[in-house]
Scaffold this motif. Sequence first.
Motif, PDB file in Angstrom:
ATOM      1  N   ARG A 164       0.834  -1.209   0.000  1.00 18.03           N
ATOM      2  CA  ARG A 164       0.000   0.000   0.000  1.00 18.03           C
ATOM      3  C   ARG A 164       0.871   1.262   0.000  1.00 18.03           C
ATOM      4  O   ARG A 164       0.549   2.245  -0.642  1.00 18.03           O
ATOM      5  CB  ARG A 164      -0.914   0.022   1.218  1.00 18.03           C
ATOM      6  CG  ARG A 164      -1.900  -1.090   1.284  1.00 18.03           C
ATOM      7  CD  ARG A 164      -3.037  -0.850   0.336  1.00 18.03           C
ATOM      8  NE  ARG A 164      -4.043  -1.863   0.538  1.00 18.03           N
ATOM      9  CZ  ARG A 164      -4.694  -2.435  -0.451  1.00 18.03           C
ATOM     10  NH1 ARG A 164      -4.449  -2.094  -1.680  1.00 18.03           N
ATOM     11  NH2 ARG A 164      -5.583  -3.349  -0.203  1.00 18.03           N
ATOM     12  N   ALA A 165       1.958   1.227   0.751  1.00 18.35           N
ATOM     13  CA  ALA A 165       2.808   2.412   0.912  1.00 18.35           C
ATOM     14  C   ALA A 165       3.579   2.760  -0.350  1.00 18.35           C
ATOM     15  O   ALA A 165       3.863   3.935  -0.604  1.00 18.35           O
ATOM     16  CB  ALA A 165       3.775   2.197   2.065  1.00 18.35           C
ATOM     17  N   GLN A 166       3.922   1.774  -1.164  1.00 14.80           N
ATOM     18  CA  GLN A 166       4.759   2.046  -2.333  1.00 14.80           C
ATOM     19  C   GLN A 166       4.121   3.049  -3.282  1.00 14.80           C
ATOM     20  O   GLN A 166       4.819   3.856  -3.893  1.00 14.80           O
ATOM     21  CB  GLN A 166       5.115   0.763  -3.064  1.00 14.80           C
ATOM     22  CG  GLN A 166       3.939   0.076  -3.720  1.00 14.80           C
ATOM     23  CD  GLN A 166       4.313  -1.266  -4.335  1.00 14.80           C
ATOM     24  OE1 GLN A 166       5.401  -1.773  -4.110  1.00 14.80           O
ATOM     25  NE2 GLN A 166       3.407  -1.828  -5.092  1.00 14.80           N
ATOM     26  N   ASP A 167       2.811   3.057  -3.390  1.00 12.87           N
ATOM     27  CA  ASP A 167       2.142   3.977  -4.318  1.00 12.87           C
ATOM     28  C   ASP A 167       2.300   5.435  -3.904  1.00 12.87           C
ATOM     29  O   ASP A 167       2.561   6.293  -4.731  1.00 12.87           O
ATOM     30  CB  ASP A 167       0.657   3.636  -4.448  1.00 12.87           C
ATOM     31  CG  ASP A 167       0.436   2.332  -5.183  1.00 12.87           C
ATOM     32  OD1 ASP A 167       1.336   1.922  -5.946  1.00 12.87           O
ATOM     33  OD2 ASP A 167      -0.627   1.727  -4.992  1.00 12.87           O
ATOM     34  N   PHE A 168       2.130   5.739  -2.613  1.00 10.64           N
ATOM     35  CA  PHE A 168       2.209   7.145  -2.227  1.00 10.64           C
ATOM     36  C   PHE A 168       3.627   7.598  -1.888  1.00 10.64           C
ATOM     37  O   PHE A 168       3.884   8.787  -1.799  1.00 10.64           O
ATOM     38  CB  PHE A 168       1.213   7.519  -1.122  1.00 10.64           C
ATOM     39  CG  PHE A 168       1.318   6.738   0.154  1.00 10.64           C
ATOM     40  CD1 PHE A 168       2.303   7.017   1.080  1.00 10.64           C
ATOM     41  CD2 PHE A 168       0.401   5.756   0.446  1.00 10.64           C
ATOM     42  CE1 PHE A 168       2.390   6.316   2.258  1.00 10.64           C
ATOM     43  CE2 PHE A 168       0.472   5.052   1.630  1.00 10.64           C
ATOM     44  CZ  PHE A 168       1.475   5.334   2.539  1.00 10.64           C
ATOM     45  N   LEU A 169       4.558   6.671  -1.742  1.00  8.60           N
ATOM     46  CA  LEU A 169       5.947   7.058  -1.502  1.00  8.60           C
ATOM     47  C   LEU A 169       6.698   7.398  -2.789  1.00  8.60           C
ATOM     48  O   LEU A 169       7.714   8.083  -2.765  1.00  8.60           O
ATOM     49  CB  LEU A 169       6.703   5.941  -0.776  1.00  8.60           C
ATOM     50  CG  LEU A 169       6.350   5.733   0.679  1.00  8.60           C
ATOM     51  CD1 LEU A 169       7.097   4.534   1.235  1.00  8.60           C
ATOM     52  CD2 LEU A 169       6.668   6.967   1.499  1.00  8.60           C
ATOM     53  N   LYS A 170       6.180   6.959  -3.922  1.00  3.54           N
ATOM     54  CA  LYS A 170       6.907   7.124  -5.182  1.00  3.54           C
ATOM     55  C   LYS A 170       7.146   8.581  -5.555  1.00  3.54           C
ATOM     56  O   LYS A 170       8.104   8.886  -6.254  1.00  3.54           O
ATOM     57  CB  LYS A 170       6.182   6.403  -6.315  1.00  3.54           C
ATOM     58  CG  LYS A 170       4.833   6.984  -6.648  1.00  3.54           C
ATOM     59  CD  LYS A 170       4.129   6.161  -7.709  1.00  3.54           C
ATOM     60  CE  LYS A 170       2.718   6.703  -7.888  1.00  3.54           C
ATOM     61  NZ  LYS A 170       1.874   5.798  -8.613  1.00  3.54           N
ATOM     62  N   ASN A 171       6.325   9.510  -5.066  1.00  4.91           N
ATOM     63  CA  ASN A 171       6.475  10.919  -5.437  1.00  4.91           C
ATOM     64  C   ASN A 171       7.670  11.596  -4.775  1.00  4.91           C
ATOM     65  O   ASN A 171       8.243  12.505  -5.343  1.00  4.91           O
ATOM     66  CB  ASN A 171       5.204  11.703  -5.098  1.00  4.91           C
ATOM     67  CG  ASN A 171       4.058  11.296  -5.987  1.00  4.91           C
ATOM     68  OD1 ASN A 171       4.250  10.826  -7.098  1.00  4.91           O
ATOM     69  ND2 ASN A 171       2.855  11.462  -5.490  1.00  4.91           N
TER      70      ASN A 171
ATOM     71  N   ALA B  63       9.994   9.622  -2.472  1.00  5.93           N
ATOM     72  CA  ALA B  63      11.018   8.651  -2.089  1.00  5.93           C
ATOM     73  C   ALA B  63      10.930   7.444  -3.033  1.00  5.93           C
ATOM     74  O   ALA B  63      10.562   6.347  -2.620  1.00  5.93           O
ATOM     75  CB  ALA B  63      10.834   8.234  -0.640  1.00  5.93           C
ATOM     76  N   PRO B  64      11.244   7.664  -4.320  1.00  2.00           N
ATOM     77  CA  PRO B  64      11.071   6.575  -5.288  1.00  2.00           C
ATOM     78  C   PRO B  64      11.903   5.332  -4.964  1.00  2.00           C
ATOM     79  O   PRO B  64      11.468   4.211  -5.225  1.00  2.00           O
ATOM     80  CB  PRO B  64      11.488   7.195  -6.615  1.00  2.00           C
ATOM     81  CG  PRO B  64      12.175   8.468  -6.300  1.00  2.00           C
ATOM     82  CD  PRO B  64      11.734   8.889  -4.941  1.00  2.00           C
ATOM     83  N   GLU B  65      13.083   5.528  -4.363  1.00  2.00           N
ATOM     84  CA  GLU B  65      13.905   4.367  -4.006  1.00  2.00           C
ATOM     85  C   GLU B  65      13.207   3.518  -2.949  1.00  2.00           C
ATOM     86  O   GLU B  65      13.231   2.288  -3.012  1.00  2.00           O
ATOM     87  CB  GLU B  65      15.283   4.814  -3.484  1.00  2.00           C
ATOM     88  CG  GLU B  65      16.087   5.641  -4.461  1.00  2.00           C
ATOM     89  CD  GLU B  65      15.734   7.128  -4.398  1.00  2.00           C
ATOM     90  OE1 GLU B  65      15.077   7.567  -3.427  1.00  2.00           O
ATOM     91  OE2 GLU B  65      16.097   7.849  -5.333  1.00  2.00           O
TER      92      GLU B  65
END
Length: 109
Positions: free
Chosen positions: A64-71, A73-75
């Motif tokens: 779930r977190a990967q989608d909103f972290l990409k903006n 903290a893409p790594e």
Amino acid sequence: MAEATEKILNKDAENTGKKRVRVDWKLKDVRKDDDGWYTGIFSTPEGDRALRAPALAVTAPSHRAQDFLKNFAPEAGELLSKIYYPPVASVTIAYPKSALRDDAPGVQE
């Protein structure tokens, strides 16, 4: 259950006017502002809302977190996408007490 938890944790809101816990809010996006603060965009029962904070603690599952972290903290988003979550099942079986022997372990009133 969620409403009861929210009510208990927000008890001081009656005096302070500040709600500390919100339920039924879904985080849609997070961005880091030029001043270093984070803005979270939430889908709420009353419509979309934005909240700002000086810090961010992510407690969501990685998928779930990967989608909103990409903006911002893409790594981190990329690393989170590699975490494997094994399938899990929860099975509950219930029997009436009359179906069990009276002397069976764990059979009590």
